[in-house]
Write a protein that holds these residues in place. Structure first.
Motif, PDB file in Angstrom:
ATOM      1  N   GLY A 145       0.828  -1.199   0.000  1.00  0.00           N
ATOM      2  CA  GLY A 145       0.000   0.000   0.000  1.00  0.00           C
ATOM      3  C   GLY A 145       0.856   1.240   0.000  1.00  0.00           C
ATOM      4  N   PRO A 146       0.251   2.383   0.210  1.00  0.00           N
ATOM      5  CA  PRO A 146       1.056   3.606   0.208  1.00  0.00           C
ATOM      6  C   PRO A 146       1.977   3.654   1.429  1.00  0.00           C
ATOM      7  N   VAL A 147       3.238   3.967   1.166  1.00  0.00           N
ATOM      8  CA  VAL A 147       4.253   4.016   2.204  1.00  0.00           C
ATOM      9  C   VAL A 147       5.128   5.239   1.955  1.00  0.00           C
ATOM     10  N   GLN A 148       5.539   5.873   3.027  1.00  0.00           N
ATOM     11  CA  GLN A 148       6.476   6.987   2.943  1.00  0.00           C
ATOM     12  C   GLN A 148       7.627   6.689   3.893  1.00  0.00           C
ATOM     13  N   LEU A 149       8.845   6.956   3.445  1.00  0.00           N
ATOM     14  CA  LEU A 149      10.017   6.754   4.291  1.00  0.00           C
ATOM     15  C   LEU A 149      10.523   8.114   4.748  1.00  0.00           C
ATOM     16  N   ARG A 150      10.801   8.240   6.031  1.00  0.00           N
ATOM     17  CA  ARG A 150      11.363   9.472   6.587  1.00  0.00           C
ATOM     18  C   ARG A 150      12.639   9.109   7.321  1.00  0.00           C
ATOM     19  N   PHE A 151      13.630   9.968   7.226  1.00  0.00           N
ATOM     20  CA  PHE A 151      14.820   9.732   8.026  1.00  0.00           C
ATOM     21  C   PHE A 151      15.296  11.022   8.655  1.00  0.00           C
ATOM     22  N   ALA A 152      15.880  10.844   9.832  1.00  0.00           N
ATOM     23  CA  ALA A 152      16.418  11.977  10.583  1.00  0.00           C
ATOM     24  C   ALA A 152      17.811  11.593  11.055  1.00  0.00           C
ATOM     25  N   ASP A 153      18.710  12.565  11.014  1.00  0.00           N
ATOM     26  CA  ASP A 153      20.079  12.282  11.439  1.00  0.00           C
ATOM     27  C   ASP A 153      20.579  13.277  12.472  1.00  0.00           C
ATOM     28  N   GLY A 154      19.699  13.988  13.122  1.00  0.00           N
ATOM     29  CA  GLY A 154      20.101  14.970  14.116  1.00  0.00           C
ATOM     30  C   GLY A 154      20.159  16.377  13.550  1.00  0.00           C
ATOM     31  N   ASP A 155      20.583  16.518  12.295  1.00  0.00           N
ATOM     32  CA  ASP A 155      20.663  17.832  11.663  1.00  0.00           C
ATOM     33  C   ASP A 155      19.395  18.173  10.888  1.00  0.00           C
ATOM     34  N   ALA A 156      18.792  17.172  10.267  1.00  0.00           N
ATOM     35  CA  ALA A 156      17.644  17.429   9.404  1.00  0.00           C
ATOM     36  C   ALA A 156      16.766  16.196   9.326  1.00  0.00           C
ATOM     37  N   THR A 157      15.555  16.402   8.854  1.00  0.00           N
ATOM     38  CA  THR A 157      14.623  15.313   8.603  1.00  0.00           C
ATOM     39  C   THR A 157      14.216  15.384   7.145  1.00  0.00           C
ATOM     40  N   SER A 158      14.237  14.246   6.470  1.00  0.00           N
ATOM     41  CA  SER A 158      13.869  14.185   5.059  1.00  0.00           C
ATOM     42  C   SER A 158      12.818  13.122   4.858  1.00  0.00           C
ATOM     43  N   SER A 159      12.098  13.230   3.749  1.00  0.00           N
ATOM     44  CA  SER A 159      11.003  12.319   3.472  1.00  0.00           C
ATOM     45  C   SER A 159      10.948  11.994   1.987  1.00  0.00           C
ATOM     46  N   THR A 160      10.567  10.759   1.693  1.00  0.00           N
ATOM     47  CA  THR A 160      10.306  10.395   0.294  1.00  0.00           C
ATOM     48  C   THR A 160       8.869  10.755  -0.042  1.00  0.00           C
TER      49      THR A 160
END
Length: 165
Positions: A145-160
């Protein structure tokens, strides 16, 4: 007066009469007033929520998808199934590489670094995992189904973007 100026004045006069007529009808005026109040309240709530966010969320661009590679070869996994490989990048060069197989998402943050990856499902559920020091992560479970990946590394957060697989 020029014809265009006269036309605009006539249009303004017609508009003013229409507004006056609408305001004279109490039910219409009340509907407009309630709708405007809701719109302004919604806008204020969204503006407040945005100010309260403590991180900027960058949207990563899909730059490679093994399903779209014409004539490309896909690396086979140990079980013989062909995984789907995706690569996402931000303008600053940071990114995410992932490989998808039945019920498994494996990947690595780019450049390699420790962080946190969250898989957001369309139903609102989430699964969060920590990466190791080189950014490797693995998420097991039903991820159809619909999925979104997010990652954070302490400096920033990004998302697909939202994906289906």
């Amino acid at each position: 007066m020029s014809d265009e100026l006269t036309r605009w004045q006539v249009d303004d006069e017609v508009l003013a009469r229409l507004v006056a007529d609408a305001m004279a009808q109490a039910s219409t005026a009340e509907v407009v007033d309630r709708a405007a109040a809701r719109a302004f309240a919604t806008h204020r709530a969204l503006a407040t929520a945005r100010e309260e966010l403590d991180v900027d969320l960058a949207l990563l661009e899909l730059v490679s998808d093994s399903l779209e590679l014409a004539g490309g070869t896909v690396v086979r996994s140990r079980d013989g199934a062909e995984p789907r490989s995706l690569e996402f990048r931000a303008p600053d060069g940071t990114g995410l590489e992932v490989e998808l197989r039945d019920g498994v998402v494996e990947g690595q943050l780019l450049p390699p670094r420790a962080g946190r990856v969250t898989v957001v499902r369309g139903d609102g559920g989430t699964t969060e995992v920590q990466t190791d020091d080189v950014g490797y992560f693995r998420v097991d479970g039903d991820l159809r189904g619909p999925v979104q990946l997010r990652f954070a590394d302490g400096d920033a957060t990004s998302s697909t973007q939202w994906l289906t697989w």
